[in-house]
Design a protein around this motif. Structure first.
Motif, short mmCIF file in Angstrom:
data_model
loop_
_atom_site.label_atom_id
_atom_site.label_comp_id
_atom_site.label_asym_id
_atom_site.label_seq_id
_atom_site.Cartn_x
_atom_site.Cartn_y
_atom_site.Cartn_z
N ALA A 57 9.05 -4.42 3.30
CA ALA A 57 10.58 -3.91 2.52
C ALA A 57 10.29 -2.74 1.55
N GLU A 58 9.07 -2.83 0.86
CA GLU A 58 8.91 -1.89 -0.15
C GLU A 58 7.30 -1.86 -0.42
N THR A 59 6.86 -0.61 -0.56
CA THR A 59 5.57 -0.22 -0.96
C THR A 59 5.42 0.74 -2.17
N PHE A 60 4.10 0.57 -2.81
CA PHE A 60 4.07 1.58 -3.74
C PHE A 60 2.70 2.41 -3.67
N THR A 61 2.81 3.53 -4.41
CA THR A 61 1.71 4.73 -4.25
C THR A 61 0.94 4.55 -5.35
N ASP A 62 1.01 3.69 -6.49
CA ASP A 62 0.28 3.96 -7.87
C ASP A 62 0.18 2.62 -8.38
N VAL A 63 -0.62 2.41 -9.52
CA VAL A 63 -0.83 1.23 -10.36
C VAL A 63 0.62 1.02 -10.95
N PHE A 169 -1.31 -8.60 -8.76
CA PHE A 169 -0.06 -8.18 -9.33
C PHE A 169 1.00 -9.09 -8.35
N LEU A 170 1.82 -10.26 -9.24
CA LEU A 170 2.34 -10.91 -8.38
C LEU A 170 3.76 -11.14 -8.86
N THR A 171 4.81 -11.49 -7.86
CA THR A 171 6.17 -11.39 -8.17
C THR A 171 6.54 -12.83 -7.44
N GLU A 172 7.57 -13.40 -8.43
CA GLU A 172 8.03 -14.78 -7.93
C GLU A 172 9.09 -14.85 -7.13
N ILE A 180 2.26 -11.54 -3.35
CA ILE A 180 1.52 -10.43 -3.69
C ILE A 180 2.59 -9.14 -3.94
N VAL A 181 2.76 -8.27 -4.87
CA VAL A 181 3.49 -7.35 -4.97
C VAL A 181 2.91 -6.19 -3.92
N GLY A 182 4.08 -5.65 -3.04
CA GLY A 182 3.64 -4.93 -2.09
C GLY A 182 3.17 -5.50 -0.77
N SER A 183 3.29 -6.75 -0.86
CA SER A 183 2.55 -7.65 0.31
C SER A 183 1.23 -7.58 0.48
N VAL A 184 0.72 -6.59 0.59
CA VAL A 184 -0.66 -6.26 0.82
C VAL A 184 -1.47 -5.64 -0.26
N GLN A 185 -0.49 -5.00 -1.02
CA GLN A 185 -1.05 -3.81 -1.98
C GLN A 185 -1.82 -4.51 -3.15
N GLY A 186 -1.08 -5.32 -3.88
CA GLY A 186 -1.37 -5.89 -5.21
C GLY A 186 -2.42 -6.79 -5.43
N LYS A 187 -3.69 -6.81 -4.75
CA LYS A 187 -4.97 -7.67 -5.12
C LYS A 187 -6.08 -7.10 -4.80
N ILE A 188 -7.10 -7.28 -5.42
CA ILE A 188 -8.49 -6.69 -5.21
C ILE A 188 -9.52 -7.47 -5.82
N PHE A 215 -3.22 1.32 0.89
CA PHE A 215 -4.24 0.50 0.38
C PHE A 215 -4.99 1.50 -0.70
N PHE A 216 -4.11 2.11 -1.70
CA PHE A 216 -4.53 3.14 -2.60
C PHE A 216 -5.34 2.43 -3.74
N LEU A 217 -4.96 1.13 -3.92
CA LEU A 217 -5.82 0.51 -4.96
C LEU A 217 -7.05 0.15 -4.59
#
Length: 248
Positions: A57-63, A169-172, A180-188, A215-217
């Motif tokens: 639905a939405e992805t991100f390109t930076d922290v 990075f979590l969203t309720e 996870i924010v960005g589905s797979v993006q916001g965890k490392i 997977f920029f993170l």
């Protein structure tokens, strides 16, 4: 008119410029190569990883994008989890219980626990075969040629693993469960040396990424000390708080 001396001088400048560009290019290549050498990867799965595709639905390109859209930013440890496969629908999701060990954003405290839902997880092909047997395309086999347990990950990113520590990075969502924010993006992953570790291989990042900078993170921070990411997150959160105070 350009004299012979000027032509020679022009050639010298041109050759010097070419030499400078070549050296600069090699320097960039060398720095990039060093970055690749620092990259750390751990599959964290005892089974063959099968990559499922997803529509995001939405992805991100930076922290900053991750931080702005997160209700919680924290370091956390997975203290328990459960995979929930649906063999008739051929899908699976995993719910992990996270204990927060350090908080950078959110109305939570150190020691609080939150439930996080992720698409993917462990899936027994033998159970699925009971529903798919005889149907076209139903041949589920592991590396030995027989159906077995696999780990399903979205675009090559598998769910978090019990016992591991992560920067998240979590969203309720509406059910008091976090995503996870960005589905797979916001965890490392964080290892015992406080170094960040990708759970997505460099091959997947390079070749399997159909979404820009998905997977920029992992690509930018894997192999780096966690302090690098903390500095960036704290800078973003502090700037956001200053803007909020200014507007009050």
């Amino acid at each position: 008119m350009i004299g012979i001396k000027n032509i020679k001088s022009t050639k010298k400048i041109a050759l010097a410029s070419i030499g400078f560009i070549t050296i600069a290019g090699l320097a960039v290549y060398y720095i990039g190569d060093l970055k690749k050498q620092n990259f750390l990867y751990s599959s964290d799965s005892d089974y063959r990883i099968v990559s499922g595709e997803a529509m995001f639905a939405e992805t991100f390109t930076d922290v900053e994008g991750l931080a702005e859209n997160a209700d919680i930013i924290a370091e956390a440890e997975v203290i328990s989890q459960k995979s929930n496969p649906n063999y008739e629908r051929l899908d699976v999701y995993t719910v992990s219980e996270l204990r927060l060990t350090r908080v950078y954003k959110g109305d939570v405290e150190i020691g609080d626990t939150v439930s996080v839902l992720e698409t993917g997880g462990e899936f027994d092909e033998r159970e699925a075969s009971k529903y798919t047997s005889g149907k076209p395309g139903s041949e589920l086999k592991d590396d030995l040629g027989e159906p077995g347990i696999i780990t399903i990950g979205i675009e090559g990113s598998i769910p978090m693993k019990e016992g591991n520590k992560y920067f998240v990075f979590l969203t309720e969502n509406r059910d008091d469960v976090y995503n996870i924010v960005g589905s797979v993006q916001g965890k490392i992953k964080i290892n015992d040396e406080k170094t960040l570790v990708s759970q997505v291989s460099s091959e997947v990042i390079k070749h399997g990424n159909k979404h820009s900078n998905l997977f920029f993170l992992q690509e930018n921070y894997s192999g780096e000390n966690i302090s690098e990411l903390i500095y960036e997150v704290e800078r973003i959160v502090n700037n956001r708080n200053k803007r909020h105070i200014t507007h009050i």
